[in-house]
Design an enzyme around this catalytic site. Structure first.
Site, short mmCIF file in Angstrom:
data_model
loop_
_atom_site.label_atom_id
_atom_site.label_comp_id
_atom_site.label_asym_id
_atom_site.label_seq_id
_atom_site.Cartn_x
_atom_site.Cartn_y
_atom_site.Cartn_z
N HIS A 47 -0.96 0.31 -42.35
CA HIS A 47 -2.01 1.74 -42.25
C HIS A 47 -1.55 2.31 -40.69
CE1 HIS A 47 -0.56 2.40 -46.27
NE2 HIS A 47 -1.14 1.02 -46.97
N ARG A 57 11.79 11.11 -45.99
CA ARG A 57 11.43 10.00 -46.82
C ARG A 57 11.48 10.40 -48.47
NH1 ARG A 57 8.11 8.20 -42.47
NH2 ARG A 57 8.98 6.16 -41.93
N ASN A 108 12.25 -1.89 -39.67
CA ASN A 108 11.21 -2.53 -40.09
C ASN A 108 12.08 -3.37 -41.09
OD1 ASN A 108 9.83 -0.68 -38.71
ND2 ASN A 108 9.12 0.58 -40.05
N ARG A 127 6.71 -8.09 -44.25
CA ARG A 127 5.81 -7.42 -42.82
C ARG A 127 4.39 -6.19 -42.93
NH1 ARG A 127 9.06 -1.68 -44.38
NH2 ARG A 127 7.64 -0.66 -43.96
N CYS A 159 15.96 4.19 -37.56
CA CYS A 159 15.06 5.72 -37.78
C CYS A 159 13.98 4.95 -37.79
CB CYS A 159 15.31 5.70 -38.67
SG CYS A 159 16.04 4.77 -40.70
#
Length: 583
Positions: A187, A289, A438, A449, A486
């Site tokens: 985050h 998203r 990712n 991750r 992306c």
């Protein structure tokens, strides 16, 4: 004496200021802590604290918008969980104090998430933050550990940072972030990039920095200098001012120095992210998203509500590309109305993304209908893609669903190694690819991750990851299909050049990263990008790949914030007064 800590740079630039060190979690109420006998009043006090925390989280999320809103609304749902309230009431009824009941009430949920592992296991930190905020309310302590205002911008230092404490900060308040834990997709990293603030994560020793100590942070190299000499600070500030001046002059469509077009697009979570995307010169949207529209809801949004949200984004980019990812639910994004079909010991390897939508076709049909209606109202050139596609058969199924809904451009995300390795087969079924670096790294290296200790395996410069991106681009090119990226890798100016050299045709990233990538491409020819990509793939480690690529990219000087004598990030650690970190 000056010292240098080194971690993982996740948001470029130079930041300097006094350290504001965030305290660790609120101390747990002691076991056996009892109330004075009025169980009804104590229960009311506990539930009122939980609701106060939930309301505060929701209000912060609404003010933040975008991904911050989604994260905080999910936390608010935790605080308002009726089963949690019932367990807290039961504990208070047995004589346990309100604070201890809240602490123990969260315990069962915490154990379940920790046992699940993966992304859900990483959400334990979010759960602990909600618990600690409620306990702080009950104890009359400040809920937020981050100052609302300061005389000068400060460097925010912590073992880890809670989303609720950081989403409403601005570059006027915080000069940089440094955390001991976290990784490139934590985050803190996501919020720092969205703010355009330098950040270093997975930095050993960060939590022991003395409050008020002068700190100089390089968000590209991962260096954190403690008590740096004045001349070093002055030189760093001059370099940062020059960098920002260069970025301000980088305007227009993305292209290499010899005119090879590379559309530069923005990743968005909804209409709230459009202002930043447009201000930073996004040529369109490379990743919308849509799951953020579905969070914190007992049932899916209606077709009409979805249509309005999609239309706002399409209308912001008339005649330009907007790539929408259909609902990416399951595993890391559990939804109340869309539970997995059965028990999953490892949700990250279960029915998520396209797999879950295939099991719930009515959800996908409603979303595709809403997208078709929004596109019919005019605006952008809409493309729709599915997440977590692993085979050509899955790609063909999704393309057929889009065609049936009247959507002419259907693509897939390349996030699973099998999709990259057999990209030519998938390209025969769809109109485009978008590589999500990712998740591709997570699955390629078997490395969660969200685990800071594994951050090195999520370095987008890993040669094996570059090989997979190259395979995807080559497979797309074999059928004349575009292949974008992306993932967060697209926002690294040096790596953006390498991606173009691998055959990637567009780049989508957090909006604040666009100017630096635009400037980096404009300073290099396509041939230089190809040579840099070959050199990076020939290396055996991420540091070697960076070094080899940059030897072919001389125009990066002054763009990234790292020193010209040692431009690549270094291994995490500590060094002394010499000012040189090891690596």
């Amino acid at each position: 004496m000056s010292r240098t800590l080194t971690g993982v740079g996740v948001s470029p630039g130079i930041g300097y200021g006094p350290a504001h060190v965030v305290e660790d979690a609120v101390p747990a109420p002691p076991p056996g802590d009892r109330h004075d006998g009025d169980a009804e009043a104590e229960t009311h006090r506990a539930l009122r604290a939980l609701e106060q925390v939930a309301a505060d989280l929701q209000e912060r999320g609404e003010r933040a918008g975008g991904e911050g809103r989604a994260v905080l609304e999910a936390q608010a749902m935790m605080a308002r969980d009726p089963e949690l309230a019932a367990e807290v009431a039961r504990l208070v009824g047995s004589g346990v104090s309100a604070a201890r009941a809240v602490h123990e009430g969260f315990g069962g949920y915490r154990e379940a998430l920790a046992a699940a592992g993966g992304y859900l296991g990483a959400r334990v930190a979010d759960l602990d933050d909600v618990r600690d905020r409620a306990i702080a309310v009950l104890a009359g302590r400040p809920v937020s550990r981050v100052p609302a205002a300061a005389a000068e911008p400060y460097v925010l230092v912590a073992r880890d940072l809670a989303p609720a404490d950081t989403v409403l900060l601005s570059p006027d308040t915080v000069a940089a972030f440094v955390t001991e834990e976290g990784g490139p997709t934590s985050h803190t990293a996501i919020i720092a990039r969205a703010m355009g603030v330098p950040a270093v994560v997975a930095c050993p020793g960060a939590a022991s920095v003395a409050p008020g100590a002068p700190v100089l942070v390089d968000g590209t190299s991962g260096r954190v200098r403690l008590d740096p000499p004045g001349e070093e600070v002055g030189a760093a500030r001059e370099a940062e001012a020059a960098r920002r001046s260069l970025l301000a002059r980088a305007t227009g469509p993305g292209a290499t120095a010899d005119g090879h077009a590379v559309p530069l697009l923005a990743n968005v979570g909804g209409p709230g992210d459009l202002e930043s995307a447009l201000a930073c010169g996004a040529e369109g949207v490379g990743l919308y998203r849509t799951e953020l529209l579905f969070l914190d809801r007992p049932r899916a949004p209606s077709v009409e509500e979805q249509e309005e949200a999609y239309a706002q984004v399409l209308e912001a980019f008339p005649g330009r590309p907007v790539v929408v990812r259909v609902l990416d639910a399951g595993a890391d994004k559990p939804l109340a109305f869309l539970p997995p079909p059965g028990e999953e010991p490892n949700p990250a390897l279960g029915e998520r993304g396209a797999r879950l939508l295939r099991a719930r076709p009515e959800v996908l049909a409603a979303q595709l209908t809403a997208l078709a209606r929004a596109a019919a109202r005019g605006g952008a050139r809409l493309s729709v893609m599915a997440p977590m596609v692993a085979t050509a058969e899955e790609a063909a199924w999704f393309a057929a669903a889009c065609r049936a809904a009247g959507l002419p451009s259907a693509g897939v995300m390349i996030e699973v190694p099998s999709a990259a390795l057999r990209a030519a087969d998938l390209a025969a079924e769809v109109d485009f690819f978008s590589v999500g670096t990712n998740d591709l790294a997570q699955y390629a290296f078997a490395a969660d991750r969200q685990v800071g200790a594994l951050a090195a395996l999520h370095d987008a410069w890993q040669p094996a990851l570059l090989d997979l991106v190259g395979a995807a681009a080559s497979g797309a090119a074999a059928h004349g299909r575009p292949c974008g990226v992306c993932g967060e890798a697209a926002g690294d100016p040096a790596l953006a050049c390498v991606l173009v050299g691998l055959g990637v045709t567009s780049l989508s990233m957090s909006a604040p990263a666009l100017p630096a990538v635009r400037a980096a491409l404009a300073r290099h020819t396509r041939e230089q990008c190809v040579l840099a990509a070959r050199a990076a793939r020939a290396a055996s480690c991420p540091a070697g790949a960076r070094r080899a690529a940059r030897a072919h990219l001389p125009g990066l000087a002054g763009l990234t914030g790292a020193g010209p004598d040692d431009p690549e990030p270094v291994e995490p650690g500590v060094s002394g007064s010499s000012g040189r970190s090891r690596g």
